[in-house]
Design an enzyme around this catalytic site. Sequence first.
Site, PDB file in Angstrom:
ATOM      1  N   CYS A   1      26.960  35.674  42.523  1.00  0.00           N
ATOM      2  CA  CYS A   1      27.212  37.119  42.326  1.00  0.00           C
ATOM      3  C   CYS A   1      28.760  37.618  42.278  1.00  0.00           C
ATOM      4  O   CYS A   1      29.463  36.977  41.327  1.00  0.00           O
ATOM      5  CB  CYS A   1      26.483  37.928  43.603  1.00  0.00           C
ATOM      6  SG  CYS A   1      26.295  39.551  42.886  1.00  0.00           S
TER       7      CYS A   1
ATOM      8  N   HIS B   1      20.927  36.455  42.761  1.00  0.00           N
ATOM      9  CA  HIS B   1      21.214  35.633  44.010  1.00  0.00           C
ATOM     10  C   HIS B   1      19.698  35.044  44.329  1.00  0.00           C
ATOM     11  O   HIS B   1      18.611  35.326  44.657  1.00  0.00           O
ATOM     12  CB  HIS B   1      20.777  36.602  45.223  1.00  0.00           C
ATOM     13  CG  HIS B   1      22.304  37.548  45.345  1.00  0.00           C
ATOM     14  ND1 HIS B   1      23.144  37.253  46.401  1.00  0.00           N
ATOM     15  CD2 HIS B   1      22.469  38.663  44.838  1.00  0.00           C
ATOM     16  CE1 HIS B   1      24.251  38.217  46.328  1.00  0.00           C
ATOM     17  NE2 HIS B   1      23.847  39.203  45.426  1.00  0.00           N
TER      18      HIS B   1
ATOM     19  N   GLU C   1      19.283  32.418  46.190  1.00  0.00           N
ATOM     20  CA  GLU C   1      18.854  31.962  47.390  1.00  0.00           C
ATOM     21  C   GLU C   1      17.653  32.753  48.092  1.00  0.00           C
ATOM     22  O   GLU C   1      17.029  32.299  48.660  1.00  0.00           O
ATOM     23  CB  GLU C   1      20.168  32.282  48.474  1.00  0.00           C
ATOM     24  CG  GLU C   1      20.688  33.673  48.431  1.00  0.00           C
ATOM     25  CD  GLU C   1      21.875  34.008  47.511  1.00  0.00           C
ATOM     26  OE1 GLU C   1      22.003  33.272  46.576  1.00  0.00           O
ATOM     27  OE2 GLU C   1      22.450  34.966  48.055  1.00  0.00           O
TER      28      GLU C   1
HETATM   29  N1  GLN Z   1      30.678  43.531  44.965  1.00  0.00           N
HETATM   30  C1  GLN Z   1      30.238  42.870  43.830  1.00  0.00           C
HETATM   31  C2  GLN Z   1      29.364  43.950  42.998  1.00  0.00           C
HETATM   32  O1  GLN Z   1      28.829  44.776  43.277  1.00  0.00           O
HETATM   33  C3  GLN Z   1      29.311  41.677  43.896  1.00  0.00           C
HETATM   34  C4  GLN Z   1      27.959  41.889  44.792  1.00  0.00           C
HETATM   35  C5  GLN Z   1      27.277  40.886  45.294  1.00  0.00           C
HETATM   36  O2  GLN Z   1      27.951  39.704  45.470  1.00  0.00           O
HETATM   37  N2  GLN Z   1      26.378  41.051  45.838  1.00  0.00           N
HETATM   38  O3  GLN Z   1      29.067  43.535  41.576  1.00  0.00           O
END
Ligand code: GLN
Length: 594
Positions: A399, A526, A528
């Site tokens: 992300c 994600h 994970e």
């Molecule tokens: N802050 C970034 C976004 O909002 C990444 C979010 C995250 O890593 N979950 O896109």
Amino acid sequence: MKYILVTGGVISGIGKGIIASSVGTLLKACGISITSIKIDPYLNIDAGTFSPYEHGEVFVLDDGGEVDLDLGNYERFMDITLRRDNNITTGKIYQSVISKERKGDYLGKTVQVVPHVTDAIQEWVERVSKIPVDGNDKEPDVCIIELGGTIGDIEGMPFVEAFRQFQFRVKRQNFLNIHVSLVPQPKATGEQKTKPTQASVRELRGLGLSPDLVVCRSSLPIHDGVREKVSNFCHVAKEQVICVHDCSSIYRVPLLLAEQNILPFFKGRLGLDLPLRPGRPLSKWNELADRYDSNTSVVKVALVGKYIKLEDAYISINKSLMHAALVCNHRLQVKYINSEELEDTMREKNPVKYHEAWQKLCGSDGVLVPGGFGSRGIEGKIKAAQWARENKKPYLGVCLGLQVAVIDFARNVLDMKKANSGEFAPQDDETVIIEMPEHNPGDMGGTMRLGKRKTLFNKDKSVIKKLYGDVEVVEERHRHRYEVNPTMVDKCEEKGLKFVGRSEDGKRMEIMELRDHPYFVGVQYHPEYLSRPLKPSPPYLGLILASIGQLSSYIARGCRLSPRSSFSDTELSDTEEEMMTYQMSNALRINASH
Ligand code: GLN
């Protein structure tokens, strides 16, 4: 439907979640279908707005629910897929009661905690427990409910009262209470003390719930005399006192419970149709626990993040790395690095910290930059991505970890010196990470791109596609507000940073992979959240394999682990079979004589 309520005494954080998940794992290994509910008696509607420093990581479900990290433990242990309603909070209950009141559904009555809030809790539990969670349409047989906090907390009272009533509503043979308590061993005397457990069981009984099993958590194995004392003072038979000491790994807990005959107890108490011994899946847990204890080769992964003081802040990432390391027969060592300490300004401010942080990074076999929000430490994360890219160190960006890798690439390869994300600098022509149109700038809660979405692989050759088993589509869970600017894509691809996986409409960049690098991968989702102990998540497996130098041979073998690594699918060995049968028949004998 059978209900197992897990409550906690003395202090929080003694592993109620692991006990609840382990009970589920055991029952599941006997062919019983399981669901679970976590109750968090706080007023927040969900965990979405929590800082990871407060409660640890925010876990995300398929349906986009942002929930307590315990639901992650349930999903991983029991291999089930939960929904947002499987996490009840006081906020959600009050919200539903108050909106009913506004609609006039209470017909002019005074709305009170008892019966209206307690009824709402019981109805919620009954409704959600019936929803299938393991991919088929069958209603689960058993619902495991974990009540957060400890017995006696003001916040938990309406829930305890609701379950006091609930045991009569569903009948005794369908309801069972497991009370998890602490048996401390103060250094001064070295004795294991039962008084806190006695007090908390007394409190529980005073509120109208009687424990069927008292699980004593302790640092060392509990002596028989202590078990007897708990039995005498807490008004339960000795077989109803279960001892769970700190183990080498959480994978030992289901086995520890089975050894203490809780399955025959469930069979008798709940009338469950349980076989004599748990099935094959449990012996795989045995294998997993043994492997955890016996692996000697170490793989070191640098986790470059911001919430590094609290391990729970990255629990799913940690578990995913662990799952991958275990199938590769390696012992995982996570090197937590505060990304701020990698920044240039730190060199003057605190040179010791700066050099220590860089030493940790350089001494690692692979680098992981996890998700995150806000600008603190962002430059350090960009530096970590740059270092891994230039030094051909395996890198996985999750992300925000993908976003910082793209920023580094734009700044240092495409020569866009001011490249940044709209999250950290005003948006202009050089903004490589932009805000997504559907982001609603008003509220902070529940306004992200959340939950399970499809990613389609394109025709490019791709390592990550192979790791996923050469499929065309993958479905993973998301939680973000920003994305790669589509106008940047061609420029990046020309220089070798390929976006090999995209959203269904092709507009959203989901997976990136760098050419001519052992493993430099970023994912906007994600992965994970979907990793399982026996089925590690492919991007994490890729990182570990690359970090131990085995990625190419793994791919050359057709993405199969070496025979020594994979978990055997064969039947139980004779000795294993004998052991299990012996344990179970012994257990039944004890229960029958009782
Ligand atoms: N802050 C970034 C976004 O909002 C990444 C979010 C995250 O890593 N979950 O896109």
